[in-house]
Design an enzyme around this catalytic site. Sequence first.
Site, PDB file in Angstrom:
ATOM      1  N   ASP A   8      -2.279  -1.634  -4.028  1.00  0.00           N
ATOM      2  CA  ASP A   8      -3.333  -0.611  -4.124  1.00  0.00           C
ATOM      3  C   ASP A   8      -3.256   0.154  -5.449  1.00  0.00           C
ATOM      4  O   ASP A   8      -3.747  -0.361  -6.448  1.00  0.00           O
ATOM      5  CB  ASP A   8      -3.442   0.273  -2.863  1.00  0.00           C
ATOM      6  N   SER A  48       0.845  -1.191   0.000  1.00  0.00           N
ATOM      7  CA  SER A  48       0.000   0.000   0.000  1.00  0.00           C
ATOM      8  C   SER A  48       0.881   1.242   0.000  1.00  0.00           C
ATOM      9  O   SER A  48       2.031   1.197   0.433  1.00  0.00           O
ATOM     10  CB  SER A  48      -0.900   0.005   1.237  1.00  0.00           C
ATOM     11  N   HIS A  49       0.343   2.357  -0.481  1.00  0.00           N
ATOM     12  CA  HIS A  49       1.067   3.623  -0.403  1.00  0.00           C
ATOM     13  C   HIS A  49       1.291   4.044   1.049  1.00  0.00           C
ATOM     14  O   HIS A  49       2.224   4.774   1.350  1.00  0.00           O
ATOM     15  CB  HIS A  49       0.277   4.726  -1.117  1.00  0.00           C
ATOM     16  N   SER A  50       0.401   3.589   1.916  1.00  0.00           N
ATOM     17  CA  SER A  50       0.505   3.948   3.328  1.00  0.00           C
ATOM     18  C   SER A  50       0.920   2.725   4.126  1.00  0.00           C
ATOM     19  O   SER A  50       0.278   1.673   4.043  1.00  0.00           O
ATOM     20  CB  SER A  50      -0.853   4.460   3.822  1.00  0.00           C
TER      21      SER A  50
END
Lengths: 232, 126
Positions: free
Chosen positions: B66, B8-10
């Site tokens: 994502d 995920s980007h986060s």
Amino acid sequence: MNADGQAVVAAVESVAERIEAERDHLTDLDSAIGDADHGGNMARGWAEAADAVGDLEDPDPATVVKTTGKTLMSEVGGASGPLYGGSLVFASAELEDGIDAESAVAFAETYLEKVEDRGDARVGDQTMVDALTPAVHTFKKSVETDDLGPLEALAKAVDAAERGVAFTVPIRASKGRASYLGWRSVGHQDPGATSTLFIMEELLATAADHLGADVPDVDATSPTIPDEDPEE
Amino acid sequence: MVGLVVVSHSARAGEGIVEVAAEMGGDTRIEAVGGDGQGGIGTVPDDIETALESADDGDGVVVLVDLGSAVMNAEVAIETSDVEAVIADGPVLEGAVNAAVAATDPSATLESVREQAEAARDIDKL
């Protein structure tokens, strides 16, 4: 001493300085239609790349390009890592026997193919491909068909890239973060196409410096528009 | 056993998704990876490669991703890594839950786990 390798090191350093100078500009473009990280990510990546290639001992051009790409891949932390960095690593193989007009065309074509492939983007998607495609095609045609010198060919390619950047403004994004905006992406200049143009402008300036020549004053269309009517 | 990596980007989103998937996943090895490595939003191929190695026990790894650069950096990591890994083209959270369950099947393969992850595209919520 590999003079061409040193010239590529100088080019990477020039790109790093230019991207740093344009950091806020790129971030502003990306804030409008993306996630506002392009300026910061690119500035960090290219600064690290300039450091990395500066540490190489008498490198050949392919090694400089490959090192730049690998550094961008590990430092950028966004899509620019695989797109700019991964494509540089892949295309650097075309420069293993050095840089001349022929290998530069092969490098440019391979780089474009990898960007298209990795990003699954084509002309008209409002991405860096819109700047790269006309630039690479113009460069190839100038070298292979018009028999122009490398500097003139590169100058025409830079002009083609500039036109490609302008082309991103009135079209709707269908790849990248801007595509989430749908029609709201129309009217915005693509940050990736813009940074691609900056990189190419620095390559041209460094190449002119390396060859001890002025940057040729040509545009992408000049040879296809004859000065005189051939009938006369 | 087929392992899973959630990109995920986060970093926090990745960990949260793994938390949800692990609830159903028994002994399935699930690794979360995300963030730009500087505390910000993004993805880094070297970090994904490390996660692939941690999730693999020899039977391969299915990767859930994502957006945008997560896909590209996962591709780069897979190309670079010695681990046999495939990206599942499906929603990251629902796909991770499906894949975690699928991986607990004694006859699970890399392909069957990927298929189940991709089947999450068709989940009706209403």
